[in-house]
Design an enzyme around this catalytic site. Structure first.
Site, mmCIF file in Angstrom:
data_model
loop_
_atom_site.group_PDB
_atom_site.id
_atom_site.type_symbol
_atom_site.label_atom_id
_atom_site.label_comp_id
_atom_site.label_asym_id
_atom_site.label_seq_id
_atom_site.Cartn_x
_atom_site.Cartn_y
_atom_site.Cartn_z
ATOM 1 N N ASP A 194 0.859 -1.169 0.158
ATOM 2 C CA ASP A 194 0.258 -0.103 -0.047
ATOM 3 C C ASP A 194 0.706 1.091 -0.078
ATOM 4 O O ASP A 194 1.998 1.219 0.602
ATOM 5 C CB ASP A 194 -0.988 0.174 1.195
ATOM 6 C CG ASP A 194 -2.074 0.984 1.163
ATOM 7 O OD1 ASP A 194 -2.267 1.331 0.048
ATOM 8 O OD2 ASP A 194 -2.545 1.486 2.363
ATOM 9 N N TRP A 251 2.983 7.956 -2.471
ATOM 10 C CA TRP A 251 4.464 8.220 -2.748
ATOM 11 C C TRP A 251 4.583 8.936 -4.176
ATOM 12 O O TRP A 251 5.212 10.010 -3.954
ATOM 13 C CB TRP A 251 4.799 6.766 -3.117
ATOM 14 C CG TRP A 251 6.507 6.940 -3.298
ATOM 15 C CD1 TRP A 251 7.369 6.708 -2.550
ATOM 16 C CD2 TRP A 251 7.108 7.125 -4.521
ATOM 17 N NE1 TRP A 251 8.805 6.971 -2.911
ATOM 18 C CE2 TRP A 251 8.581 7.208 -4.467
ATOM 19 C CE3 TRP A 251 6.671 7.377 -5.916
ATOM 20 C CZ2 TRP A 251 9.477 7.316 -5.277
ATOM 21 C CZ3 TRP A 251 7.611 7.570 -6.993
ATOM 22 C CH2 TRP A 251 8.922 7.510 -6.465
ATOM 23 N N ASN A 255 -10.516 -2.991 -6.753
ATOM 24 C CA ASN A 255 -9.768 -2.092 -7.592
ATOM 25 C C ASN A 255 -10.279 -1.716 -8.928
ATOM 26 O O ASN A 255 -9.649 -0.653 -9.599
ATOM 27 C CB ASN A 255 -8.216 -2.496 -7.817
ATOM 28 C CG ASN A 255 -7.312 -2.544 -6.375
ATOM 29 O OD1 ASN A 255 -6.265 -3.160 -6.132
ATOM 30 N ND2 ASN A 255 -7.845 -1.626 -5.460
#
Length: 246
Positions: free
Chosen positions: A24, A29, A72
């Site tokens: 995750d 990021w 997802n």
């Protein structure tokens, strides 16, 4: 440089046999660096390479990575397309690296919604790595644990309805054989990166007695040293399985 497998600790505890990881933090990021989300996923693929190599060096026999969940698909179409593109690239270009690490690949999940070429690539990758024996690497793609449990229940119900199975014969071992993870030992340690503290519909049956370790590191920054720290935390735990501790 390769290192020796983790030895038993002074109290006799050893490294986990099976480590599962919820990868995750790719999007966060990338956002922190002003980059598109796909850049985070690409860097996350680098982390996959590092962790597979590190797990093999540490003597961990089984590693399971949660790559793409059934939920997802609700992400933006462009991001899903990018993820599928990265999956294609991985399956076609990482086989030599998997071979160098002695990694046998297995993809766990419902392949029915995946593109035909990806399904073909999965089969090819599994065949070409099946003789590797250092570490089993399971990558969960289009996987959802609740759906897995429902499908296993339906399979058993069909056998009962067809007269092939008596209800009284159904036990945990029989049920486990109907799961997508049949033949894979239950995880001893479940790690989730990025600071989130939930298991997100991942290996719900299989993680009944797994030790859970949540780390703040975003997945693209995760490496062997983080894996070692999680294992050190695992070793500090007393696993009682519902019994009384020493």
């Amino acid at each position: 440089m390769p290192t020796a497998p983790l030895p038993a600790s002074p109290d006799g505890s050893s490294a986990p046999r099976h480590v599962a990881i919820i990868m995750d933090g790719n999007g966060r990021w990338a956002k922190a660096r002003g980059l598109p989300r796909v850049a985070g996923h690409r860097r996350g693929a680098d982390a996959v390479r590092r962790v597979i190599r590190g797990a093999g060096e540490l003597g961990i026999p089984v590693l399971t990575l949660f790559a793409f969940s059934t939920e997802n698909w609700t992400r933006p179409a462009e991001e899903v397309s990018d993820l599928m593109g990265l999956l294609r690239h991985y399956l076609r270009n990482e086989l030599e690296e998997l071979g160098r690490n002695g990694a046998r690949l297995r993809v766990i999940g419902d392949r029915g919604r995946l593109a035909r070429d990806i399904v073909s690539d999965i089969g090819d990758a599994e065949r070409r790595t099946q003789s590797n024996t250092r570490i089993d690497v399971n990558i969960c793609i289009n996987y959802g644990s609740r759906d897995e449990i429902v499908q296993a229940t339906r399979n058993l119900a069909r056998k009962v309805a067809a007269g092939e199975l008596a209800v009284e014969k159904i036990d945990e071992a029989l049920f486990e054989r109907e799961l997508l993870t049949a033949g894979v030992p239950d995880p001893d340690l479940l790690i989730r990166t990025s600071g989130e503290q939930r298991i997100s519909n991942f290996l719900l049956w299989q993680c009944a007695y797994a030790e859970l370790v949540f780390v703040d590191t975003l997945w693209p920054d995760f490496g062997k040293e983080h894996l070692e720290r999680a294992i050190a935390e695992f070793r500090r735990r007393e696993r009682r399985y519902g019994g009384v501790g020493s």
